[in-house]
Design a protein around this motif. Structure first.
Motif, short mmCIF file in Angstrom:
data_model
loop_
_atom_site.label_atom_id
_atom_site.label_comp_id
_atom_site.label_asym_id
_atom_site.label_seq_id
_atom_site.Cartn_x
_atom_site.Cartn_y
_atom_site.Cartn_z
N TYR A 1 34.04 35.29 40.19
CA TYR A 1 33.97 36.41 39.27
C TYR A 1 32.53 36.59 38.81
O TYR A 1 31.86 35.61 38.49
N SER A 2 32.08 37.85 38.74
CA SER A 2 30.80 38.15 38.11
C SER A 2 31.01 38.15 36.61
O SER A 2 32.06 38.56 36.12
N LEU A 3 30.02 37.68 35.88
CA LEU A 3 30.11 37.65 34.42
C LEU A 3 29.11 38.63 33.82
O LEU A 3 28.03 38.82 34.38
N PRO A 4 29.41 39.27 32.70
CA PRO A 4 30.65 39.15 31.95
C PRO A 4 31.79 39.86 32.69
O PRO A 4 31.60 40.94 33.23
N ALA A 5 32.94 39.25 32.72
CA ALA A 5 34.09 39.79 33.45
C ALA A 5 35.04 40.48 32.49
O ALA A 5 35.05 40.21 31.29
N GLN A 6 35.83 41.35 33.06
CA GLN A 6 36.89 42.04 32.33
C GLN A 6 38.22 41.62 32.94
O GLN A 6 38.29 41.28 34.12
N THR A 7 39.28 41.69 32.15
CA THR A 7 40.60 41.29 32.64
C THR A 7 40.99 42.06 33.89
O THR A 7 41.63 41.54 34.78
N SER A 8 40.56 43.32 34.00
CA SER A 8 40.94 44.15 35.14
C SER A 8 40.11 43.87 36.39
O SER A 8 40.42 44.39 37.47
N ASP A 9 39.06 43.07 36.30
CA ASP A 9 38.21 42.77 37.45
C ASP A 9 38.98 41.99 38.51
O ASP A 9 39.77 41.11 38.19
N ARG A 10 38.72 42.31 39.76
CA ARG A 10 39.29 41.54 40.85
C ARG A 10 38.26 40.51 41.30
O ARG A 10 37.07 40.76 41.26
N CYS A 11 38.76 39.37 41.73
CA CYS A 11 37.85 38.32 42.17
C CYS A 11 37.66 38.38 43.68
O CYS A 11 38.49 38.91 44.40
N ARG A 12 36.56 37.83 44.11
CA ARG A 12 36.32 37.61 45.54
C ARG A 12 36.81 36.21 45.84
O ARG A 12 36.54 35.29 45.06
N VAL A 13 37.50 36.01 46.94
CA VAL A 13 38.04 34.68 47.28
C VAL A 13 37.40 34.17 48.56
O VAL A 13 37.37 34.86 49.57
N LEU A 14 36.86 32.95 48.47
CA LEU A 14 36.41 32.22 49.65
C LEU A 14 37.56 31.32 50.06
O LEU A 14 37.89 30.37 49.35
N PRO A 15 38.26 31.59 51.17
CA PRO A 15 39.39 30.76 51.57
C PRO A 15 38.95 29.36 51.98
O PRO A 15 37.86 29.19 52.53
N THR A 16 39.81 28.38 51.72
CA THR A 16 39.47 27.00 52.07
C THR A 16 40.46 26.35 53.02
O THR A 16 40.35 25.18 53.31
N LYS A 17 41.45 27.09 53.47
CA LYS A 17 42.40 26.61 54.49
C LYS A 17 43.05 25.28 54.13
O LYS A 17 43.01 24.32 54.89
N GLY A 18 43.63 25.19 52.95
CA GLY A 18 44.43 24.03 52.58
C GLY A 18 43.65 22.80 52.15
O GLY A 18 44.25 21.76 51.93
N LEU A 19 42.35 22.87 52.07
CA LEU A 19 41.56 21.72 51.64
C LEU A 19 41.41 21.73 50.12
O LEU A 19 41.69 22.72 49.47
N SER A 20 40.95 20.65 49.59
CA SER A 20 40.72 20.55 48.14
C SER A 20 39.21 20.49 47.90
O SER A 20 38.63 19.42 47.76
N PRO A 21 38.57 21.66 47.84
CA PRO A 21 37.11 21.67 47.73
C PRO A 21 36.62 21.39 46.32
O PRO A 21 37.35 21.51 45.34
N VAL A 22 35.38 21.02 46.25
CA VAL A 22 34.67 20.88 44.98
C VAL A 22 33.26 21.38 45.25
O VAL A 22 32.76 21.28 46.36
N GLY A 23 32.63 21.98 44.24
CA GLY A 23 31.31 22.54 44.49
C GLY A 23 30.43 22.58 43.27
O GLY A 23 30.89 22.37 42.14
N VAL A 24 29.17 22.87 43.53
CA VAL A 24 28.18 22.92 42.47
C VAL A 24 27.12 23.97 42.85
O VAL A 24 26.82 24.14 44.02
N PHE A 25 26.62 24.66 41.85
CA PHE A 25 25.51 25.58 42.06
C PHE A 25 24.21 24.79 41.95
O PHE A 25 24.11 23.85 41.18
N THR A 26 23.21 25.20 42.73
CA THR A 26 21.90 24.58 42.58
C THR A 26 21.27 25.04 41.26
O THR A 26 21.65 26.07 40.71
N ARG A 27 20.34 24.28 40.76
CA ARG A 27 19.72 24.59 39.46
C ARG A 27 19.06 25.95 39.42
O ARG A 27 18.99 26.59 38.39
N ASP A 28 18.55 26.41 40.56
CA ASP A 28 17.89 27.72 40.60
C ASP A 28 18.88 28.87 40.80
O ASP A 28 18.48 30.02 40.94
#
Length: 89
Positions: free
Chosen positions: A35-62
């Motif tokens: 979701y882009s911020l600031p978000a609204q309740t009516s906003d749709r999200c973009r989904v990156l599919p993960t095909k049944g895996l349990s991912p975890v992630g982090v943004f880089t500091r920049d």
């Protein structure tokens, strides 16, 4: 809780906010909801599919990259955190 409620899919278990505060990523059973911020309740999200895996992630500091581990598979995926394309190489 205060603020807008954003919906992903079933079983949301983790969230990450881009350091510049402009994107939130929610990890759920069907993938990663963005979701882009600031978000609204009516906003749709973009989904990156993960095909049944349990991912975890982090943004880089920049705020330029989003690094995702696919869990037990041991693979890392590095996304451009603005275009959301997975860089090659």
């Amino acid at each position: 809780p205060e603020g807008v409620r954003l919906y992903t899919g079933e079983n949301l278990w983790n969230v990450a906010v881009r350091p510049d505060g402009k994107v939130v990523a929610g990890f759920f059973g069907g993938g990663i909801a963005l979701y882009s911020l600031p978000a609204q309740t009516s906003d749709r999200c973009r989904v990156l599919p993960t095909k049944g895996l349990s991912p975890v992630g982090v943004f880089t500091r920049d705020s330029k990259r989003f690094i995702v581990s696919d869990g037990e598979g041991g693979n890392l995926h590095i996304y451009d955190a603005f275009e959301w394309s997975e860089p090659v190489g």
